[in-house]
Design a protein around this motif. Structure first.
Motif, short mmCIF file in Angstrom:
data_model
loop_
_atom_site.label_atom_id
_atom_site.label_comp_id
_atom_site.label_asym_id
_atom_site.label_seq_id
_atom_site.Cartn_x
_atom_site.Cartn_y
_atom_site.Cartn_z
N GLN A 170 0.81 -1.22 0.00
CA GLN A 170 0.00 0.00 0.00
C GLN A 170 0.85 1.29 0.00
O GLN A 170 0.60 2.19 -0.79
CB GLN A 170 -0.87 -0.01 1.24
N ARG A 171 1.87 1.33 0.88
CA ARG A 171 2.67 2.56 1.00
C ARG A 171 3.52 2.83 -0.24
O ARG A 171 3.45 3.92 -0.80
CB ARG A 171 3.51 2.53 2.28
N PRO A 172 4.30 1.82 -0.73
CA PRO A 172 5.04 2.12 -1.96
C PRO A 172 4.15 2.49 -3.13
O PRO A 172 4.50 3.32 -3.96
CB PRO A 172 5.84 0.84 -2.23
N VAL A 173 2.96 1.86 -3.19
CA VAL A 173 2.04 2.19 -4.29
C VAL A 173 1.57 3.65 -4.16
O VAL A 173 1.47 4.37 -5.17
CB VAL A 173 0.83 1.20 -4.32
N ALA A 174 1.34 4.08 -2.93
CA ALA A 174 0.92 5.48 -2.73
C ALA A 174 2.01 6.44 -3.25
O ALA A 174 1.72 7.42 -3.94
CB ALA A 174 0.65 5.75 -1.25
N TYR A 175 3.28 6.12 -2.96
CA TYR A 175 4.38 6.96 -3.46
C TYR A 175 4.45 6.91 -4.98
O TYR A 175 4.73 7.90 -5.65
CB TYR A 175 5.72 6.54 -2.84
N ALA A 176 4.20 5.70 -5.54
CA ALA A 176 4.22 5.55 -7.00
C ALA A 176 3.13 6.41 -7.65
O ALA A 176 3.35 7.03 -8.69
CB ALA A 176 4.04 4.08 -7.38
N VAL A 177 1.98 6.48 -6.99
CA VAL A 177 0.87 7.28 -7.53
C VAL A 177 1.25 8.77 -7.50
O VAL A 177 1.03 9.50 -8.48
CB VAL A 177 -0.44 7.01 -6.74
N VAL A 178 1.86 9.21 -6.38
CA VAL A 178 2.26 10.62 -6.28
C VAL A 178 3.27 10.96 -7.38
O VAL A 178 3.13 11.96 -8.09
CB VAL A 178 2.86 10.94 -4.87
N LEU A 179 4.26 10.08 -7.55
CA LEU A 179 5.29 10.33 -8.57
C LEU A 179 4.68 10.35 -9.98
O LEU A 179 4.98 11.23 -10.78
CB LEU A 179 6.42 9.28 -8.48
N SER A 180 3.78 9.38 -10.25
CA SER A 180 3.15 9.33 -11.59
C SER A 180 2.35 10.60 -11.84
O SER A 180 2.34 11.14 -12.96
CB SER A 180 2.21 8.13 -11.71
N THR A 181 1.67 11.10 -10.80
CA THR A 181 0.88 12.33 -10.96
C THR A 181 1.80 13.50 -11.30
O THR A 181 1.50 14.32 -12.17
CB THR A 181 0.09 12.64 -9.66
N LEU A 182 2.95 13.57 -10.60
CA LEU A 182 3.89 14.67 -10.85
C LEU A 182 4.46 14.60 -12.27
O LEU A 182 4.60 15.62 -12.94
CB LEU A 182 5.03 14.63 -9.82
N ILE A 183 4.76 13.37 -12.72
CA ILE A 183 5.29 13.22 -14.09
C ILE A 183 4.21 13.58 -15.11
O ILE A 183 4.46 14.29 -16.08
CB ILE A 183 5.82 11.78 -14.31
N ALA A 184 2.97 13.12 -14.84
CA ALA A 184 1.87 13.43 -15.76
C ALA A 184 1.66 14.95 -15.83
O ALA A 184 1.46 15.51 -16.91
CB ALA A 184 0.59 12.74 -15.29
N TYR A 185 1.75 15.62 -14.70
CA TYR A 185 1.59 17.07 -14.68
C TYR A 185 2.68 17.74 -15.53
O TYR A 185 2.43 18.64 -16.31
CB TYR A 185 1.63 17.63 -13.25
N ARG A 186 3.92 17.27 -15.33
CA ARG A 186 5.07 17.84 -16.05
C ARG A 186 4.87 17.71 -17.56
O ARG A 186 5.10 18.64 -18.31
CB ARG A 186 6.34 17.11 -15.59
N LEU A 187 4.41 16.51 -18.01
CA LEU A 187 4.20 16.29 -19.44
C LEU A 187 3.04 17.14 -19.97
O LEU A 187 3.14 17.76 -21.02
CB LEU A 187 3.91 14.79 -19.70
N PHE A 188 1.97 17.19 -19.18
CA PHE A 188 0.81 17.98 -19.58
C PHE A 188 1.20 19.45 -19.70
O PHE A 188 0.86 20.13 -20.66
CB PHE A 188 -0.30 17.80 -18.54
N ASP A 189 1.97 19.94 -18.72
CA ASP A 189 2.39 21.34 -18.70
C ASP A 189 3.26 21.67 -19.92
O ASP A 189 3.08 22.72 -20.55
CB ASP A 189 3.15 21.62 -17.40
N ALA A 190 4.18 20.74 -20.25
CA ALA A 190 5.06 20.98 -21.40
C ALA A 190 4.24 21.05 -22.69
O ALA A 190 4.44 21.94 -23.52
CB ALA A 190 6.11 19.88 -21.49
N LEU A 191 3.27 20.10 -22.83
CA LEU A 191 2.42 20.08 -24.03
C LEU A 191 1.57 21.33 -24.12
O LEU A 191 1.44 21.95 -25.18
CB LEU A 191 1.50 18.85 -23.98
#
Ligand code: HEM
Length: 214
Positions: A170-191
């Motif tokens: 549960q805990r590592p998955v929560a961190y994975a979700v936070v990181l994925s959201t940050l990466i998705a934001y970065r890509l969305f922002d660049a586009l």
């Protein structure tokens, strides 16, 4: 003391708090029956938290317009490195007694150690080049490109955590979700920035815009 310096000292002390609390627990003997594991886990989890907190700075600045926050990014990143260094030292010194064959065996044979090592090694150039001198030496664009390594470091760190837990992910998955959201934001922002530039400046100017902002 100026208010800005006061806030900086406050943030610095807050970042140091997990380390101080760990030292207090060690001195008072309130760690568990396996203090080395406690220290490893505590320093590991704070390394990951500081990596992710540092990665939150730019999205927070862009979404809130609070530009001052950028001044804390370097400190947060260096704290990630500080806790990462303590984490690594706990493993090398207290866990493996600097036994090179044992450490090499772990790095090669245990995937979670391989991923952790990659995560830490990727943080080294970021910490070294975090000064103003290095920014001007490399040039803003190259420096920014190099500092995107932080996403790979955080990715390796999350993989390290996912690999090492046996049952409750549960805990590592929560961190994975936070990181994925940050990466998705970065890509969305660049586009999004590219699209806005295309509309405002016309296709011809996009190239020069991306040269300035990528
Ligand atoms: C970016 C670098 C790293 C991060 C963010 C990180 C993060 C973590 C995290 C979150 C944990 C689990 C904490 C918990 O269970 O609550 C952990 C455990 C651990 N890490 Fe790391 N780590 C990193 C690098 C390393 C390196 C370089 C090594 C050794 C070469 C290492 C060795 C270990 C060990 C031995 C454990 C404990 C495993 C266990 O409890 O069975 N880590 N780390």
């Amino acid at each position: 003391m100026k208010p800005r310096a006061f806030v900086k000292v406050g943030v610095f002390l807050a970042c140091l708090m997990p380390f101080i609390l760990l030292l207090v627990a060690l001195a008072m003997g309130t760690l568990s029956a396996n203090p080395i594991q406690d220290i490893t886990q505590e320093t590991g989890v704070w390394t990951l938290r500081f990596l992710l907190i540092a990665l939150c700075v730019t999205p927070l600045r862009k979404l809130s317009g609070w530009n001052e926050i950028i001044k804390f990014r370097r400190m947060l990143g260096l704290f990630a490195f500080f806790y990462g260094f303590l984490h690594l030292m706990t493993y090398l010194w207290l866990d493996q007694f600097f036994s090179v064959p044992e450490i090499m065996h772990d790095v090669v044979k245990r995937p979670f150690i391989t991923a952790g090592t990659a995560g830490f090694l990727l943080m080294v150039p970021l910490a070294v080049t975090s000064t103003r001198k290095w920014i001007s030496r490399l040039g803003g664009k190259r420096w920014q490109l190099l500092h995107r390594l932080v996403y790979f470091s955080a990715g390796a760190a999350v993989a390290h955590y996912l690999w090492l837990v046996k049952a409750d992910i549960q805990r590592p998955v929560a961190y994975a979700v936070v990181l994925s959201t940050l990466i998705a934001y970065r890509l969305f922002d660049a586009l999004h920035s590219r699209r806005v530039a295309e509309q405002r400046l016309g296709r011809g100017a996009v190239l020069s815009y991306s040269r300035l902002h990528d």
